[in-house]
Scaffold this motif. Structure first.
Motif, PDB file in Angstrom:
ATOM      1  N   SER A  59       0.830  -1.204   0.000  1.00 10.39           N
ATOM      2  CA  SER A  59       0.000   0.000   0.000  1.00 10.39           C
ATOM      3  C   SER A  59       0.863   1.252   0.000  1.00 10.39           C
ATOM      4  CB  SER A  59      -0.939  -0.003   1.210  1.00 10.39           C
ATOM      5  OG  SER A  59      -1.799  -1.119   1.186  1.00 10.39           O
ATOM      6  N   GLN A  60       1.935   1.228   0.805  1.00 10.66           N
ATOM      7  CA  GLN A  60       2.834   2.384   0.859  1.00 10.66           C
ATOM      8  C   GLN A  60       3.571   2.581  -0.460  1.00 10.66           C
ATOM      9  OE1 GLN A  60       5.067   1.135   4.275  1.00 10.66           O
ATOM     10  NE2 GLN A  60       3.704   2.145   5.737  1.00 10.66           N
ATOM     11  N   LEU A  61       4.011   1.481  -1.068  1.00 13.14           N
ATOM     12  CA  LEU A  61       4.688   1.585  -2.359  1.00 13.14           C
ATOM     13  C   LEU A  61       3.754   2.125  -3.440  1.00 13.14           C
ATOM     14  CD1 LEU A  61       6.843  -1.688  -2.487  1.00 13.14           C
ATOM     15  CD2 LEU A  61       7.681   0.659  -2.383  1.00 13.14           C
ATOM     16  N   LEU A  62       2.522   1.653  -3.445  1.00  7.47           N
ATOM     17  CA  LEU A  62       1.551   2.153  -4.420  1.00  7.47           C
ATOM     18  C   LEU A  62       1.266   3.634  -4.189  1.00  7.47           C
ATOM     19  CD1 LEU A  62      -0.935  -0.869  -4.509  1.00  7.47           C
ATOM     20  CD2 LEU A  62       0.487  -0.052  -6.400  1.00  7.47           C
ATOM     21  N   ALA A  63       1.194   4.042  -2.929  1.00  9.48           N
ATOM     22  CA  ALA A  63       0.980   5.459  -2.624  1.00  9.48           C
ATOM     23  C   ALA A  63       2.149   6.303  -3.123  1.00  9.48           C
ATOM     24  CB  ALA A  63       0.790   5.648  -1.118  1.00  9.48           C
ATOM     25  N   LEU A 100       1.951  13.738   1.557  1.00  5.32           N
ATOM     26  CA  LEU A 100       1.650  12.309   1.441  1.00  5.32           C
ATOM     27  C   LEU A 100       2.923  11.498   1.224  1.00  5.32           C
ATOM     28  CD1 LEU A 100      -0.424  10.047   1.265  1.00  5.32           C
ATOM     29  CD2 LEU A 100      -0.715  10.560  -1.162  1.00  5.32           C
ATOM     30  N   TRP A 101       3.858  12.039   0.433  1.00  5.79           N
ATOM     31  CA  TRP A 101       5.139  11.354   0.217  1.00  5.79           C
ATOM     32  C   TRP A 101       5.915  11.239   1.523  1.00  5.79           C
ATOM     33  CZ3 TRP A 101       8.044   8.431  -2.806  1.00  5.79           C
ATOM     34  CH2 TRP A 101       9.412   8.369  -2.552  1.00  5.79           C
ATOM     35  N   VAL A 102       5.945  12.321   2.300  1.00  3.05           N
ATOM     36  CA  VAL A 102       6.649  12.310   3.587  1.00  3.05           C
ATOM     37  C   VAL A 102       6.090  11.207   4.480  1.00  3.05           C
ATOM     38  CG1 VAL A 102       6.988  13.605   5.730  1.00  3.05           C
ATOM     39  CG2 VAL A 102       7.341  14.728   3.530  1.00  3.05           C
ATOM     40  N   ILE A 103       4.766  11.098   4.540  1.00  2.08           N
ATOM     41  CA  ILE A 103       4.125  10.090   5.383  1.00  2.08           C
ATOM     42  C   ILE A 103       4.470   8.681   4.902  1.00  2.08           C
ATOM     43  CG2 ILE A 103       1.913   9.146   6.147  1.00  2.08           C
ATOM     44  CD1 ILE A 103       0.785  11.998   5.904  1.00  2.08           C
ATOM     45  N   ALA A 104       4.285   8.429   3.603  1.00  2.85           N
ATOM     46  CA  ALA A 104       4.485   7.084   3.061  1.00  2.85           C
ATOM     47  C   ALA A 104       5.947   6.649   3.146  1.00  2.85           C
ATOM     48  CB  ALA A 104       4.001   7.035   1.612  1.00  2.85           C
ATOM     49  N   PHE A 105       6.873   7.536   2.753  1.00  4.48           N
ATOM     50  CA  PHE A 105       8.293   7.166   2.742  1.00  4.48           C
ATOM     51  C   PHE A 105       8.819   6.940   4.157  1.00  4.48           C
ATOM     52  CE2 PHE A 105      12.846   8.079   2.741  1.00  4.48           C
ATOM     53  CZ  PHE A 105      13.288   7.294   1.690  1.00  4.48           C
ATOM     54  N   ILE A 136       7.344   9.789  14.162  1.00 10.65           N
ATOM     55  CA  ILE A 136       6.609   9.102  13.096  1.00 10.65           C
ATOM     56  C   ILE A 136       5.106   9.195  13.336  1.00 10.65           C
ATOM     57  CG2 ILE A 136       6.132   6.843  12.076  1.00 10.65           C
ATOM     58  CD1 ILE A 136       8.727   7.964  11.117  1.00 10.65           C
ATOM     59  N   GLU A 137       4.692   9.094  14.601  1.00  6.34           N
ATOM     60  CA  GLU A 137       3.267   9.140  14.925  1.00  6.34           C
ATOM     61  C   GLU A 137       2.658  10.507  14.636  1.00  6.34           C
ATOM     62  OE1 GLU A 137       2.979   7.956  18.977  1.00  6.34           O
ATOM     63  OE2 GLU A 137       3.321   5.818  18.579  1.00  6.34           O
ATOM     64  N   TYR A 138       3.412  11.584  14.946  1.00  5.09           N
ATOM     65  CA  TYR A 138       2.866  12.936  14.794  1.00  5.09           C
ATOM     66  C   TYR A 138       3.198  13.573  13.448  1.00  5.09           C
ATOM     67  CZ  TYR A 138       1.733  12.832  19.776  1.00  5.09           C
ATOM     68  OH  TYR A 138       1.205  12.501  20.984  1.00  5.09           O
ATOM     69  N   LEU A 139       4.068  12.944  12.687  1.00  9.64           N
ATOM     70  CA  LEU A 139       4.458  13.506  11.396  1.00  9.64           C
ATOM     71  C   LEU A 139       3.277  13.698  10.432  1.00  9.64           C
ATOM     72  CD1 LEU A 139       6.776  14.512   9.650  1.00  9.64           C
ATOM     73  CD2 LEU A 139       7.166  12.159   8.902  1.00  9.64           C
ATOM     74  N   PRO A 140       2.307  12.773  10.372  1.00 11.55           N
ATOM     75  CA  PRO A 140       1.167  12.994   9.457  1.00 11.55           C
ATOM     76  C   PRO A 140       0.413  14.292   9.728  1.00 11.55           C
ATOM     77  CG  PRO A 140       1.222  10.712  10.169  1.00 11.55           C
ATOM     78  CD  PRO A 140       2.258  11.429  10.968  1.00 11.55           C
ATOM     79  N   VAL A 196      12.223  18.088   9.316  1.00 17.21           N
ATOM     80  CA  VAL A 196      11.901  16.861  10.046  1.00 17.21           C
ATOM     81  C   VAL A 196      12.217  15.642   9.193  1.00 17.21           C
ATOM     82  CG1 VAL A 196      10.043  15.530  11.113  1.00 17.21           C
ATOM     83  CG2 VAL A 196      10.129  18.006  11.434  1.00 17.21           C
ATOM     84  N   MET A 197      11.914  15.728   7.905  1.00 14.44           N
ATOM     85  CA  MET A 197      12.211  14.632   6.979  1.00 14.44           C
ATOM     86  C   MET A 197      13.711  14.372   6.910  1.00 14.44           C
ATOM     87  SD  MET A 197      10.533  12.571   4.975  1.00 14.44           S
ATOM     88  CE  MET A 197      10.768  11.452   3.597  1.00 14.44           C
TER      89      MET A 197
END
Length: 303
Positions: A47-51, A89-94, A121-125, A170-171
């Protein structure tokens, strides 16, 4: 005349990049459908790769719209806003993909740091979503009501620059940490003489992870530099394309990791079958069965 030529060339380059990224996505889907089992087909990793692959295509598309539009047009502003959301979205998925792949080793070797980075990681989204809101507000509210107070517009403009930069920082911190984990694992892996203590799967994760993190860090720096140029400057557009290219290259590294892990699993299954077959054939002779650490082949010794 020079700007028009550069714009046309960049538009053509964008179309080529869109086609290439779409081809990679098709390859990923085919690989998932053909080689992954039904129960693993829609795993969190897939799912993450597809995103990430979808984000890569969309980023090139938004850059194409930005190049093809005037900076004052609504299409440009909306493309900029969508690009900001896609970057989040990229930041979250990667970051979550890298965390999931390396979490077990991080827990074993970095117990104190693991808690800190798990919280990030939890608060990054939330930060990734928040950093896109000012750009969306710029694209919608200003068009609906151009008479908004100057101070209000100024605050939105500052937030539209500051929040994405904070997200990129942050990334960079996360990528730097993952890079440290991967490099230290590689050095430890090469010093471990016992085959039983070696984790060949995570060794692959570390090698591909180093490449993905380095490429992603490069893309973040290039994206930050692109903010320094005017929205009508072809150099800024070119840097945006290069940054998007880094995003796609990082995705390709993670896709390559998936393929490598599949091949490694197939190799281990074949080795296990060979070992069981050799054990059955030589058990009556009292031969010793072992696996060569150098070649990974099944060897026998006369009893």
């Amino acid at each position: 005349m020079i700007v028009a030529m550069n714009r046309a060339e960049l538009l053509n380059t964008s179309l080529v990049c869109i086609a290439l990224s779409a081809s990679s996505t098709i390859c990923l889907v085919v690989f998932i459908l053909w080689f992954d089992g039904t129960q693993h087909r829609w795993s969190i990793f897939n799912s993450q790769l597809l995103a990430m692959s979808t984000v890569s295509i969309a980023l090139f598309a938004t850059t194409y719209i930005e190049i093809d539009s005037d900076s004052l047009e609504l299409a440009y502003q909306m493309a900029w806003a969508v690009g900001a959301a896609l970057s989040g979205l990229w930041v979250i998925a990667f970051s979550r993909h890298s965390w999931k792949r390396s979490q077990q080793v991080i827990r074993q070797r970095y117990k104190k740091k693991e808690k800190i980075f798990r919280r990030i990681i939890e608060y990054l989204p939330y930060l990734a979503v928040l950093q896109a809101l000012p750009s969306i507000m710029q694209a919608t509210l200003n068009d609906v009501d151009p008479s908004l107070p100057a101070l209000y517009q100024r605050l939105i403009y500052i937030a539209a620059i500051a929040l994405p930069l904070l997200t990129l920082i942050v990334m960079l911190v996360l990528d730097g940490f993952f890079l440290l984990v991967f490099i230290q694992h590689i050095s430890t892996f090469s010093q471990e003489l016992s085959v039983e203590k070696r984790d060949s799967s995570f060794n692959l994760v570390a090698r591909f992870g180093i490449a993905a993190c380095v490429i992603n860090i490069t893309g973040v720096f290039i994206l930050g530099i692109s903010f320094m140029f005017s929205v009508e400057d072809w150099v800024g557009w070119l840097l945006s394309l290069v940054s998007n290219g880094c995003v796609h290259a990082a995705f390709l590294c993670l896709f390559g990791l998936k393929v490598a892990l599949y091949l490694e699993k197939e190799k281990e299954m074949k080795l296990g079958n060979d070992l069981r077959l050799a054990s059955a054939l030589h058990s009556v002779k009292g031969d010793e069965i072992r696996v060569s650490s150098a070649s990974g082949q099944v060897e026998t010794r006369k009893g």
